[in-house]
Write an enzyme that holds these catalytic residues in place. Structure first.
Site, PDB file in Angstrom:
ATOM      1  N   THR A 121      46.338  50.476  43.800  1.00 32.08           N
ATOM      2  CA  THR A 121      47.014  50.091  42.772  1.00 32.08           C
ATOM      3  C   THR A 121      46.757  48.646  42.668  1.00 32.08           C
ATOM      4  OG1 THR A 121      48.499  51.887  42.458  1.00 32.08           O
ATOM      5  CG2 THR A 121      49.071  49.882  41.366  1.00 32.08           C
ATOM      6  N   HIS A 126      44.149  43.993  40.126  1.00 33.77           N
ATOM      7  CA  HIS A 126      43.568  42.647  40.387  1.00 33.77           C
ATOM      8  C   HIS A 126      42.260  42.782  39.650  1.00 33.77           C
ATOM      9  CE1 HIS A 126      42.079  39.353  42.942  1.00 33.77           C
ATOM     10  NE2 HIS A 126      41.050  39.872  42.976  1.00 33.77           N
ATOM     11  N   GLU A 127      41.438  43.861  39.780  1.00 35.46           N
ATOM     12  CA  GLU A 127      40.282  43.867  39.106  1.00 35.46           C
ATOM     13  C   GLU A 127      40.261  43.743  37.488  1.00 35.46           C
ATOM     14  OE1 GLU A 127      37.498  43.128  41.041  1.00 35.46           O
ATOM     15  OE2 GLU A 127      38.750  43.300  42.825  1.00 35.46           O
ATOM     16  N   HIS A 130      40.682  40.320  36.446  1.00 34.54           N
ATOM     17  CA  HIS A 130      39.230  39.391  36.223  1.00 34.54           C
ATOM     18  C   HIS A 130      38.782  39.769  34.890  1.00 34.54           C
ATOM     19  CE1 HIS A 130      39.090  37.980  40.288  1.00 34.54           C
ATOM     20  NE2 HIS A 130      38.737  39.110  40.919  1.00 34.54           N
ATOM     21  N   ASP A 136      39.854  34.507  40.984  1.00 33.68           N
ATOM     22  CA  ASP A 136      40.820  34.622  42.132  1.00 33.68           C
ATOM     23  C   ASP A 136      41.445  33.312  42.546  1.00 33.68           C
ATOM     24  OD1 ASP A 136      39.897  37.197  43.227  1.00 33.68           O
ATOM     25  OD2 ASP A 136      37.919  36.249  43.720  1.00 33.68           O
TER      26      ASP A 136
END
Length: 191
Positions: A121, A126-127, A130, A136
């Site tokens: 998850t 996180h992706e 982006h 990051d």
């Protein structure tokens, strides 16, 4: 000017002054809906992300609960999505946004990170971050969603912090994501 005419003119002038003063002190009119922040809707396609459905749903829910001017929704079959999510055997990676409506970015959810103990998850959220324009922030603590793998395998936080939320809100304010091109770099989230 005769006194009667002067009094009549004075009364009219006083009435006008009082009317203008009353209007100036009246409560302001409510803002129109046109001035409210526009919500940018971005569709995602996870039809090629087998095994990641629950993590993607939780990551999407996290972003939708934490930002108000961008909404992630699952694309209907046959509808072009702005965010294409696929499962891979490598490390997670994504195109750096902010993605614009009508444009397309790719998110790869890599099994290599899961095999090393990273939370699915957190990876998905996180992706998606982006895709929404966040780079990051490595190294970083678990409280920063965009610290990614640098927070360690024990970190399961999938919620953007205040700074991350603010950056996404700013990137999509007033529908600006429609005007600002995506960065386009591919960010690979290997440790």
């Amino acid at each position: 000017m005769p006194l009667g005419t002067w009094l009549k003119a004075g009364t009219s002038a006083a009435t006008l002054v009082l009317a203008v003063a009353s209007a100036a002190t009246a409560a302001p009119a409510p803002e129109s809906s046109a001035t409210e922040a526009a919500v940018v809707t971005l569709r995602y396609d996870d039809s090629r992300a087998g095994g990641w459905e629950a993590a993607i749903a939780a990551g999407v829910a996290s972003w939708n609960a934490n930002v108000s001017n961008v909404r992630l929704v699952e694309a209907a079959p046959g509808v072009r999505a702005e965010i294409v999510i696929v499962a891979t055997t490598g490390w997670p990676q994504a195109t750096l946004g902010p993605v614009r409506p009508g444009r397309q970015v790719r998110v790869e959810l890599g099994a290599q990170a899961v095999s090393q103990g990273y939370d699915k998850t957190r990876i998905a959220a996180h992706e998606l971050g982006h895709s929404l324009g966040l780079p990051d922030t490595k190294p970083g603590p678990c409280s920063q969603l965009m610290s990614g793998s640098s927070a360690g395998t024990a970190c399961t936080n999938a919620v953007p912090n205040a700074t991350e939320r603010s950056r996404v809100q700013s990137a999509y304010s007033g529908g600006l994501a429609a005007l600002v091109p995506a960065d386009g770099r591919i960010l690979v989230d290997a440790p």
